[in-house]
Write a protein that holds these residues in place. Structure first.
Motif, PDB file in Angstrom:
ATOM      1  N   SER A 174       0.716  -1.269   0.000  1.00 37.14           N
ATOM      2  CA  SER A 174      -0.343   0.067  -0.161  1.00 37.14           C
ATOM      3  C   SER A 174       1.011   1.664  -0.147  1.00 37.14           C
ATOM      4  O   SER A 174       1.855   0.743   0.715  1.00 37.14           O
ATOM      5  N   PRO A 175       0.547   2.116  -0.828  1.00 34.94           N
ATOM      6  CA  PRO A 175       1.259   3.480  -0.975  1.00 34.94           C
ATOM      7  C   PRO A 175       1.535   4.074   0.874  1.00 34.94           C
ATOM      8  O   PRO A 175       2.624   4.338   1.081  1.00 34.94           O
ATOM      9  N   LEU A 176       0.235   3.711   1.324  1.00 33.30           N
ATOM     10  CA  LEU A 176       0.956   4.521   2.802  1.00 33.30           C
ATOM     11  C   LEU A 176       2.218   3.346   3.531  1.00 33.30           C
ATOM     12  O   LEU A 176       2.483   4.411   4.340  1.00 33.30           O
ATOM     13  N   PHE A 177       1.987   2.384   3.104  1.00 35.60           N
ATOM     14  CA  PHE A 177       3.406   1.336   3.953  1.00 35.60           C
ATOM     15  C   PHE A 177       4.283   1.942   3.771  1.00 35.60           C
ATOM     16  O   PHE A 177       5.378   1.991   4.114  1.00 35.60           O
ATOM     17  N   ASP A 178       4.244   2.539   2.047  1.00 30.59           N
ATOM     18  CA  ASP A 178       6.044   2.396   1.371  1.00 30.59           C
ATOM     19  C   ASP A 178       6.449   3.649   2.273  1.00 30.59           C
ATOM     20  O   ASP A 178       6.833   4.347   2.244  1.00 30.59           O
ATOM     21  N   ALA A 179       5.328   4.669   3.121  1.00 33.37           N
ATOM     22  CA  ALA A 179       5.387   6.109   3.119  1.00 33.37           C
ATOM     23  C   ALA A 179       5.680   6.221   4.667  1.00 33.37           C
ATOM     24  O   ALA A 179       6.926   6.779   5.230  1.00 33.37           O
ATOM     25  N   ILE A 180       5.657   4.800   5.344  1.00 35.55           N
ATOM     26  CA  ILE A 180       6.689   4.295   6.615  1.00 35.55           C
ATOM     27  C   ILE A 180       7.913   5.170   6.920  1.00 35.55           C
ATOM     28  O   ILE A 180       7.959   5.752   7.315  1.00 35.55           O
ATOM     29  N   ALA A 181       8.546   4.471   6.077  1.00 36.47           N
ATOM     30  CA  ALA A 181       9.766   4.689   6.348  1.00 36.47           C
ATOM     31  C   ALA A 181      10.502   6.543   5.927  1.00 36.47           C
ATOM     32  O   ALA A 181      11.819   6.727   5.277  1.00 36.47           O
ATOM     33  N   VAL A 182       9.921   7.001   4.497  1.00 31.85           N
ATOM     34  CA  VAL A 182      10.528   8.201   4.113  1.00 31.85           C
ATOM     35  C   VAL A 182       9.099   9.450   4.640  1.00 31.85           C
ATOM     36  O   VAL A 182       9.320  10.504   4.926  1.00 31.85           O
ATOM     37  N   ARG A 183       8.292   8.910   5.788  1.00 32.41           N
ATOM     38  CA  ARG A 183       7.531  10.070   6.576  1.00 32.41           C
ATOM     39  C   ARG A 183       8.699  10.788   7.900  1.00 32.41           C
ATOM     40  O   ARG A 183       9.189  10.194   8.983  1.00 32.41           O
ATOM     41  N   HIS A 184       8.994  12.008   7.592  1.00 34.14           N
ATOM     42  CA  HIS A 184       9.660  12.686   8.961  1.00 34.14           C
ATOM     43  C   HIS A 184       8.373  13.993   8.905  1.00 34.14           C
ATOM     44  O   HIS A 184       7.570  15.017   8.267  1.00 34.14           O
ATOM     45  N   THR A 185       8.751  14.404  10.433  1.00 33.30           N
ATOM     46  CA  THR A 185       8.334  16.376  10.503  1.00 33.30           C
ATOM     47  C   THR A 185       8.266  16.916   9.893  1.00 33.30           C
ATOM     48  O   THR A 185      10.149  17.055   9.800  1.00 33.30           O
ATOM     49  N   SER A 186       8.506  18.109   8.965  1.00 37.30           N
ATOM     50  CA  SER A 186       8.584  18.679   8.577  1.00 37.30           C
ATOM     51  C   SER A 186       8.607  20.593   9.183  1.00 37.30           C
ATOM     52  O   SER A 186       7.592  20.571   8.892  1.00 37.30           O
ATOM     53  N   ARG A 187       9.781  21.282   9.794  1.00 35.35           N
ATOM     54  CA  ARG A 187       9.317  21.749  10.746  1.00 35.35           C
ATOM     55  C   ARG A 187      10.517  23.804  10.603  1.00 35.35           C
ATOM     56  O   ARG A 187      10.448  24.200  10.610  1.00 35.35           O
ATOM     57  N   GLY A 188      10.650  22.681   8.875  1.00 34.56           N
ATOM     58  CA  GLY A 188      10.872  24.598   7.988  1.00 34.56           C
ATOM     59  C   GLY A 188      10.068  25.570   7.832  1.00 34.56           C
ATOM     60  O   GLY A 188       8.860  25.037   7.537  1.00 34.56           O
ATOM     61  N   ALA A 189      10.387  26.427   7.039  1.00 39.75           N
ATOM     62  CA  ALA A 189       9.573  26.904   6.128  1.00 39.75           C
ATOM     63  C   ALA A 189       9.012  25.939   4.934  1.00 39.75           C
ATOM     64  O   ALA A 189       8.814  25.407   4.521  1.00 39.75           O
ATOM     65  N   TYR A 190       7.438  26.553   5.153  1.00 40.93           N
ATOM     66  CA  TYR A 190       6.310  26.118   3.786  1.00 40.93           C
ATOM     67  C   TYR A 190       6.233  27.340   2.873  1.00 40.93           C
ATOM     68  O   TYR A 190       6.877  28.413   2.803  1.00 40.93           O
ATOM     69  N   SER A 191       5.856  26.949   2.131  1.00 44.81           N
ATOM     70  CA  SER A 191       5.312  27.676   0.738  1.00 44.81           C
ATOM     71  C   SER A 191       4.604  28.594   0.596  1.00 44.81           C
ATOM     72  O   SER A 191       4.320  28.311   0.919  1.00 44.81           O
ATOM     73  N   THR A 192       4.890  30.252   0.685  1.00 44.38           N
ATOM     74  CA  THR A 192       4.086  30.953   0.264  1.00 44.38           C
ATOM     75  C   THR A 192       3.075  31.013  -0.510  1.00 44.38           C
ATOM     76  O   THR A 192       2.104  32.073  -0.699  1.00 44.38           O
ATOM     77  N   SER A 193       3.057  30.349  -2.042  1.00 40.44           N
ATOM     78  CA  SER A 193       3.119  30.367  -2.801  1.00 40.44           C
ATOM     79  C   SER A 193       1.854  29.693  -3.702  1.00 40.44           C
ATOM     80  O   SER A 193       1.774  29.420  -4.315  1.00 40.44           O
ATOM     81  N   ARG A 194       2.411  28.451  -2.754  1.00 34.67           N
ATOM     82  CA  ARG A 194       1.265  27.173  -2.824  1.00 34.67           C
ATOM     83  C   ARG A 194       0.302  26.991  -1.763  1.00 34.67           C
ATOM     84  O   ARG A 194       1.296  26.951  -0.937  1.00 34.67           O
ATOM     85  N   THR A 195      -0.880  27.008  -1.888  1.00 37.83           N
ATOM     86  CA  THR A 195      -2.232  26.428  -1.288  1.00 37.83           C
ATOM     87  C   THR A 195      -1.994  25.160  -1.143  1.00 37.83           C
ATOM     88  O   THR A 195      -2.267  24.423  -2.292  1.00 37.83           O
ATOM     89  N   VAL A 196      -2.990  24.255  -0.043  1.00 38.80           N
ATOM     90  CA  VAL A 196      -3.305  23.584   0.190  1.00 38.80           C
ATOM     91  C   VAL A 196      -5.071  23.391  -0.625  1.00 38.80           C
ATOM     92  O   VAL A 196      -5.446  24.633   0.341  1.00 38.80           O
ATOM     93  N   THR A 197      -5.140  22.884  -1.263  1.00 35.63           N
ATOM     94  CA  THR A 197      -6.442  23.116  -1.447  1.00 35.63           C
ATOM     95  C   THR A 197      -7.957  22.504  -0.475  1.00 35.63           C
ATOM     96  O   THR A 197      -7.066  21.665   0.313  1.00 35.63           O
ATOM     97  N   GLY A 198      -8.302  23.228  -0.896  1.00 34.69           N
ATOM     98  CA  GLY A 198      -9.320  22.855   0.352  1.00 34.69           C
ATOM     99  C   GLY A 198      -9.890  21.714  -0.004  1.00 34.69           C
ATOM    100  O   GLY A 198     -10.459  20.729   0.767  1.00 34.69           O
ATOM    101  N   SER A 199     -10.056  21.404  -1.589  1.00 37.73           N
ATOM    102  CA  SER A 199     -10.296  19.346  -1.456  1.00 37.73           C
ATOM    103  C   SER A 199     -10.067  18.222  -0.785  1.00 37.73           C
ATOM    104  O   SER A 199     -10.017  17.451  -0.329  1.00 37.73           O
ATOM    105  N   ARG A 200      -8.315  18.966  -1.180  1.00 42.18           N
ATOM    106  CA  ARG A 200      -7.558  18.305  -0.282  1.00 42.18           C
ATOM    107  C   ARG A 200      -7.085  18.226   1.352  1.00 42.18           C
ATOM    108  O   ARG A 200      -7.644  17.029   1.870  1.00 42.18           O
ATOM    109  N   LEU A 201      -7.529  19.352   1.619  1.00 40.98           N
ATOM    110  CA  LEU A 201      -8.072  19.262   3.823  1.00 40.98           C
ATOM    111  C   LEU A 201      -9.481  17.798   4.141  1.00 40.98           C
ATOM    112  O   LEU A 201      -9.217  17.734   4.616  1.00 40.98           O
ATOM    113  N   ASP A 202     -10.048  18.660   2.476  1.00 35.32           N
ATOM    114  CA  ASP A 202     -11.137  17.931   2.654  1.00 35.32           C
ATOM    115  C   ASP A 202     -11.068  16.131   2.913  1.00 35.32           C
ATOM    116  O   ASP A 202     -11.935  15.357   3.953  1.00 35.32           O
TER     117      ASP A 202
END
Length: 404
Positions: free
Chosen positions: A170-198
């Protein structure tokens, strides 16, 4: 991360004070882009000894990349230890047999006044359970989770029963070994869409658990202001500040020995600041100043949105454990879409402190006013598109957390 090398430390003799960032850059020659040769013997040794050139290396990082299928229950534990967890305390112990895995809370790994009601510990353990369950199918097993199976033993968190099944990935299992907490700056020119949040909200499919998003300018400002306020309150609270700092690991050898805790590399700081933090002594006050400034000046203003994972009863261990499963699932899903996520839990940490110590419910009342009636935040976080690759945190290997 509590690191700020620019702040002087009053009351110390000049020779004992941490060097300012500008002075350190002069010493290192980084201001002109050339590493200084003068004094190179001592400085280079400190650089090597402090792990300046060893980011993400050594046995403390060997666990990453090991969440591979292999058909043995211990492989599920290898996935579980890569779960998100507060302060990187890794508060878990496992017993393993052919047909089940038992998960226990390691009560030696609490964070004192930072988590006086064990909310963060239980959420962390719920994250580990989610990874266990996700790792079952790729290892040719079906997993059934039973939470809190021994009422007389509150440390017995879950029994994961295993039966043979056709192997599937599964894609989620594959993501286990590459998931990390991202504490740096995020892009201010690219917004997470409402559909993605939903779509992420739909992952909170456990009754009584839901995601609340703060997306408008007014909502984001209110959340940011309260987070800064809660951060200041934690720093000003001697017990919370001390219990938080206890998990900070600055020395490369300590990191390799403990394989846990908060380190500078995944903090989201620049390479220069990370290097200086390893080379030069810093005080708890400077770390706190850096934590506050990083939260206020980088993490909050660059977030695309903020979120709160809420439940009906914030003191119910079962609801917290289930919320942990949801958080892990959300973070893994976000990883598959190239999104960065970071817990910003100063608000619920301060709420728990106000509750446990009988303090004035200032933060408690403020966050309650921002949430739907009858809901309580057990996890608060930010989301966005990262501008840099998140670095791994140290992890204890599966063999170190399995008991007979």
């Amino acid at each position: 991360m509590r690191t700020d090398l620019e702040q002087p430390t009053s009351g110390q003799p000049a020779a004992a004070r941490p060097v300012s960032r500008r002075k350190a850059l002069q010493i290192l020659g980084l201001g002109s882009g050339v590493v200084a040769v003068a004094g190179a013997t001592g400085l280079t040794w400190r650089a090597v000894d402090g792990g300046v050139f060893s980011t993400g290396t050594g046995s403390a990082y060997d666990a990453w990349g090991r969440a591979d299928p292999g058909g043995h229950p211990l492989n599920l534990v290898a996935a579980a230890i890569l779960a998100a967890n507060a302060h990187n305390t890794q508060p878990w112990l496992f017993t393993v047999s052919a047909d089940r895995i038992e998960l226990f809370a390691d009560m030696s790994r609490t964070t004192g006044a930072m988590d006086p009601l064990l909310r963060e510990m239980q959420i962390s353990l719920g994250c580990a359970v989610e990874n266990l369950a996700l790792a079952a199918a790729p290892n040719g097993m079906a997993a059934k989770v039973s939470f809190l199976p021994t009422p007389s033993d509150t440390t017995h968190i879950a029994t994961v029963s295993l039966t043979p099944a056709a192997a599937s990935g599964s894609p989620l299992f594959d993501a286990i070994a590459v998931r990390h907490t991202s504490r740096g700056a995020y892009s201010t020119s690219r917004t997470v869409t409402g559909s993605r949040l939903d779509a992420l909200s739909a992952l909170a499919d456990i009754p009584g658990t839901r995601l609340v998003w703060f997306t408008t300018a007014a909502q984001k400002k209110a959340f940011s202001d309260l987070t800064v306020r809660a951060t200041r309150a934690i720093i000003a609270d001697p017990r919370q500040a001390a219990d938080d700092y206890r998990w900070y690991r600055s020395d490369w050898h300590d990191i390799q020995r403990h394989k846990d805790g908060i380190t500078i590399d995944p903090s989201g700081q620049s390479a220069v600041v990370r290097t200086l933090s390893k080379l030069l002594p810093t005080t708890r006050e400077q770390n706190n100043d850096g934590w506050l400034s990083g939260t206020r000046d980088t993490q909050l203003p660059t977030a695309s949105a903020f979120g709160a994972l809420v439940v009906q009863d914030p003191h119910d261990p079962l609801q917290r454990l289930r919320a942990g499963r949801v958080w892990q699932r959300i973070h893994l899903t976000a990883t598959t879409h190239g999104l960065g996520m970071q817990p910003l839990c100063q608000i619920p940490e301060r709420v728990d402190r106000e509750t446990s110590a009988g303090l004035s419910p200032e933060v408690t009342d403020a966050i309650a006013a921002m949430l739907p009636a009858g809901s309580h935040a057990v996890m608060t976080f930010r989301i966005g598109y990262p501008t840099a690759t998140a670095l791994p945190s140290p992890r204890r290997p599966a063999a170190d957390v399995v008991r007979a």
